[in-house]
Design an enzyme around this catalytic site. Sequence first.
Site, mmCIF file in Angstrom:
data_model
loop_
_atom_site.group_PDB
_atom_site.id
_atom_site.type_symbol
_atom_site.label_atom_id
_atom_site.label_comp_id
_atom_site.label_asym_id
_atom_site.label_seq_id
_atom_site.Cartn_x
_atom_site.Cartn_y
_atom_site.Cartn_z
ATOM 1 N NE ARG A 167 33.875 54.599 -7.725
ATOM 2 C CZ ARG A 167 33.007 54.454 -8.716
ATOM 3 N NH1 ARG A 167 33.445 54.271 -9.963
ATOM 4 N NH2 ARG A 167 31.700 54.485 -8.499
ATOM 5 C CE LYS A 191 33.199 51.699 -5.708
ATOM 6 N NZ LYS A 191 32.462 52.129 -4.486
ATOM 7 C CG HIS A 259 36.556 59.536 -2.804
ATOM 8 N ND1 HIS A 259 36.569 58.704 -3.911
ATOM 9 C CD2 HIS A 259 35.255 59.614 -2.420
ATOM 10 C CE1 HIS A 259 35.346 58.285 -4.167
ATOM 11 N NE2 HIS A 259 34.516 58.840 -3.278
ATOM 12 N NE ARG A 262 33.580 58.953 -7.453
ATOM 13 C CZ ARG A 262 33.021 58.472 -8.559
ATOM 14 N NH1 ARG A 262 33.547 58.725 -9.741
ATOM 15 N NH2 ARG A 262 31.925 57.724 -8.492
ATOM 16 C CG HIS A 285 27.024 57.517 -8.417
ATOM 17 N ND1 HIS A 285 26.766 58.794 -7.956
ATOM 18 C CD2 HIS A 285 28.233 57.177 -7.884
ATOM 19 C CE1 HIS A 285 27.756 59.199 -7.191
ATOM 20 N NE2 HIS A 285 28.655 58.239 -7.128
ATOM 21 C CE1 TYR A 294 29.311 64.563 -4.422
ATOM 22 C CE2 TYR A 294 28.055 62.989 -5.712
ATOM 23 C CZ TYR A 294 29.201 63.321 -5.006
ATOM 24 O OH TYR A 294 30.213 62.407 -4.876
#
Length: 313
Positions: A167, A191, A259, A262, A285, A294
């Site tokens: 990110r 995150k 982004h 990514r 994730h 994806y």
Amino acid sequence: MKDEQFLIAARPDLAEQLQAWAANLRQERRLSAHTLDAYLRDVRQFLTFLTGHLAGAPGLADIGDLRPADMRAFLAHRRRDGAGARTLGRSLAGIRSFLRFLERRGLANAAGIQAMRAPRQPKSLPKPLTDNQAVAVTKSGEQLAEEPWVAARNAAVLSLLYGCGLRISEALALNPQDFNGNPASLYIAGKGGKTRMVPLIPAATAAVRQYQDLCPWDLEAGEPLFRGVRGGRLQPAIIQKEMRRLRSALGLPDTATPHALRHSFATHLLAGGGDLRSIQELLGHASLSTTQIYTGVDTARLLEAYQKSHPRV
């Protein structure tokens, strides 16, 4: 929203509370004019629906007696008018806000409505760049900055986004010591404070080294690696602006954002035979279901290629 617009669809006691709620949103919560207008519009539509649903303009007593079935009837009505899931979700958010306001004043019990789930939002597929587009974006020779060190900096950041799937906030949080020696991987704080290890490809390392050699600022340990022109920590908006300039120069679509690099990292890995679990770990994730989107991108690209190439299509 003007007072008379409330009076059309509400009795005086409810119209008074609507005005108080609008003032609260504007003065205390300081919502933007756009968000405020959307909330008020959604509640007005709901009250207009209730006028027909209850055969009369609703008052506070009617709001206090609302059931989830009434809300479901409203959402079904809006859906028949062509409202999509996102619009319905926003409508529900505005109505909930008004009901919470009334509940805090002891004028309604909104527990049933608050427990309702928002309509399921459709998942839009990420829009990656092609292999050639992504590589072009990361080349220092394609950067548009006049200062060589700034061009090298931009190329290094974009190389990390595409080469490591970072990110933009993760790339800009890196420090010089992360590149001490000749590291084969980076430890990234993602995150929720979750740390993951990502391989560092030679092209990304080379881009960072070129930037370090040209940067006029002292890149000391503990300090930000990527600097703005005045020496402070580089801000995401600068890279986003440079990406917009590159879009124009390279003829890229409007979906080509930092982004999107990514997204391109994940999509190209999957197309090359990477497994979902590994890609999940590389992206950081928390859930595999987030990474599974994806597979839809890869399938869409395969179908597009099929339709363009098959002689019987």
